[in-house]
Write an enzyme that holds these catalytic residues in place. Sequence first.
Site, PDB file in Angstrom:
ATOM      1  CG  PHE A 115      11.930   6.596  -7.389  1.00  0.00           C
ATOM      2  CD1 PHE A 115      13.315   6.467  -7.293  1.00  0.00           C
ATOM      3  CD2 PHE A 115      11.241   7.225  -6.360  1.00  0.00           C
ATOM      4  CE1 PHE A 115      13.992   6.938  -6.173  1.00  0.00           C
ATOM      5  CE2 PHE A 115      11.909   7.695  -5.233  1.00  0.00           C
ATOM      6  CZ  PHE A 115      13.294   7.552  -5.134  1.00  0.00           C
ATOM      7  CG  ASN A 116      15.823   6.697 -11.065  1.00  0.00           C
ATOM      8  OD1 ASN A 116      15.815   6.539  -9.846  1.00  0.00           O
ATOM      9  ND2 ASN A 116      16.333   5.806 -11.901  1.00  0.00           N
TER      10      ASN A 116
ATOM     11  CG  ASP B 296      20.632   1.392  -8.348  1.00  0.00           C
ATOM     12  OD1 ASP B 296      19.517   1.129  -7.858  1.00  0.00           O
ATOM     13  OD2 ASP B 296      20.888   2.449  -8.938  1.00  0.00           O
TER      14      ASP B 296
ATOM     15  CG  ASN C 158      16.577   2.678  -4.979  1.00  0.00           C
ATOM     16  OD1 ASN C 158      15.380   2.785  -5.237  1.00  0.00           O
ATOM     17  ND2 ASN C 158      17.464   2.313  -5.880  1.00  0.00           N
TER      18      ASN C 158
ATOM     19  CG  ASP D   1      19.204   5.084  -6.617  1.00  0.00           C
ATOM     20  OD1 ASP D   1      18.038   5.362  -6.247  1.00  0.00           O
ATOM     21  OD2 ASP D   1      19.457   4.363  -7.607  1.00  0.00           O
TER      22      ASP D   1
ATOM     23  CB  THR E 125      20.889   3.227 -12.592  1.00  0.00           C
ATOM     24  OG1 THR E 125      21.803   3.040 -11.492  1.00  0.00           O
ATOM     25  CG2 THR E 125      21.502   2.722 -13.876  1.00  0.00           C
TER      26      THR E 125
ATOM     27  CG  HIS F  75      13.511  -0.542 -13.095  1.00  0.00           C
ATOM     28  ND1 HIS F  75      12.405  -0.402 -13.902  1.00  0.00           N
ATOM     29  CD2 HIS F  75      13.019  -0.853 -11.864  1.00  0.00           C
ATOM     30  CE1 HIS F  75      11.300  -0.619 -13.198  1.00  0.00           C
ATOM     31  NE2 HIS F  75      11.642  -0.890 -11.965  1.00  0.00           N
ATOM     32  CG  ASP F  76      18.794   0.863 -11.826  1.00  0.00           C
ATOM     33  OD1 ASP F  76      18.911   1.002 -10.608  1.00  0.00           O
ATOM     34  OD2 ASP F  76      17.997   1.547 -12.513  1.00  0.00           O
TER      35      ASP F  76
END
Length: 307
Positions: free
Chosen positions: A166-167, A15, A39, A10, A124, A239-240
Site C-alpha cells: 500500500f505505501n 503506525d 490510512n 499515517d 511508515t 508492518h510499522d
Amino acid sequence: MPTPILYDCDPGHDDAIALVMAHRSPDIELLGVTTTCGNAELEKTTDNAIRVLDFVGASDVPVAAGCARPLARPLVLGTADGPSGLEGSPYLPKPSRGPLKQHAVDFLAEKLAASPDPLLVVATGPLCNIGLLVLKHPHVLPKVKELIWMGGVFYRKSEIITPTEFNAFCDPEALKLVLDARVPITMIGLDVTMQVLIEAPQYKELAAIDTPLGRVAMDWLKFYEKLHRNSMGVGGAMHDPLALALAIDPTLVRTRPAHIGVDLSGSYTFGATVADFWHDRGEEDNARIAYDVDADRFFKLMFDLLR
Ligand code: RIB
Ligand code: CA
C-alpha cells in the site's frame, strides 16, 4: 545515548503502536512526528498522531502535518483502519492540541539542517512528505543518515503477500523521487512484515499487560485484525512496528542491496517495487531491502516497550 529520530507516519493502527514504541524506548529520542495521508485523510492521521502521543504522555513531542494527497495522483485510502483511521478503542482522548502551523516538509528540513549530525528518519506511510522534501529542500538530503521505510514487496514468496504494497502503491512517484535522489533508504517490505503477525501467542502476551495502554493496544489490534483475517485468514501484521524497531535494533532483519524500480504505468502491477539484484539493466543499487526477520526477538522488543 538515545538515537534521535524523525518519524513520518499515517496513523493507522500499526503506525500508532510504532509511535508508542518510539516514545517509550530509552534508545530513541523522538525529535518530532510528521503526518501524511494514507490510512486516512491527513486531518485524521494528524489527529490520531496527537491523540496517541498525548495518551502516552508525550504532549511535548511536536507534530507537523504534511501532504493531504499523493504528489502526482488522487488519494486512494487504505482500508484496514476504519473511518477515523484508528477505530476500536473508546479510551483515546480527543486531541488536546493541534499540529504546528509549519508544514511537515519544512519542519523536517529545519530539523535536518539544525542537527549537528545526520539524522535517522523512519517513515511508515506513503512517501508524499519525503518526496516533497526531495523537491523543495534538496540541500538537506545529506543530513538524512538513513531512511528506514515500511514499504514495498520484493520476493512475493507466499500467498498472503499481495503483488503491491500500500505505501508504495499510494504514492509511487514520491518513492521514485526518493530513490532517484539516492536517499539512503532501507525498505522494510511485506516479505518480512507479513512474518510478524498478531496471533494467539501474541494476544496472550498482550492480555497480560494490565495497563490502560495494554487495554487500548488490545482494542486497536482486535479491530486491525479484521481486514487481515477476512481477506487472508491471518492476524494483523506489525508492518510499522517492525520498521520502527529497526531504529532500536537493526539486527532484527537481514538486508541486502538492490536496484529498486517502481512501476508507474502497469495495470495489474501499478505501484509495484521491482528488485534487480544482478544489474541486468546496468542500474546502480539505490536501496537496501529486508529479506529475513527474527520474529521472536522483534515481538520481545515490542511487548517489552508496551509493558
Ligand atoms: O502495507 C502496509 C502499510 O500500509 C502500513 O504502513 C500500514 O499502516 C499502511 O499504511
Ligand atoms: Ca502506516
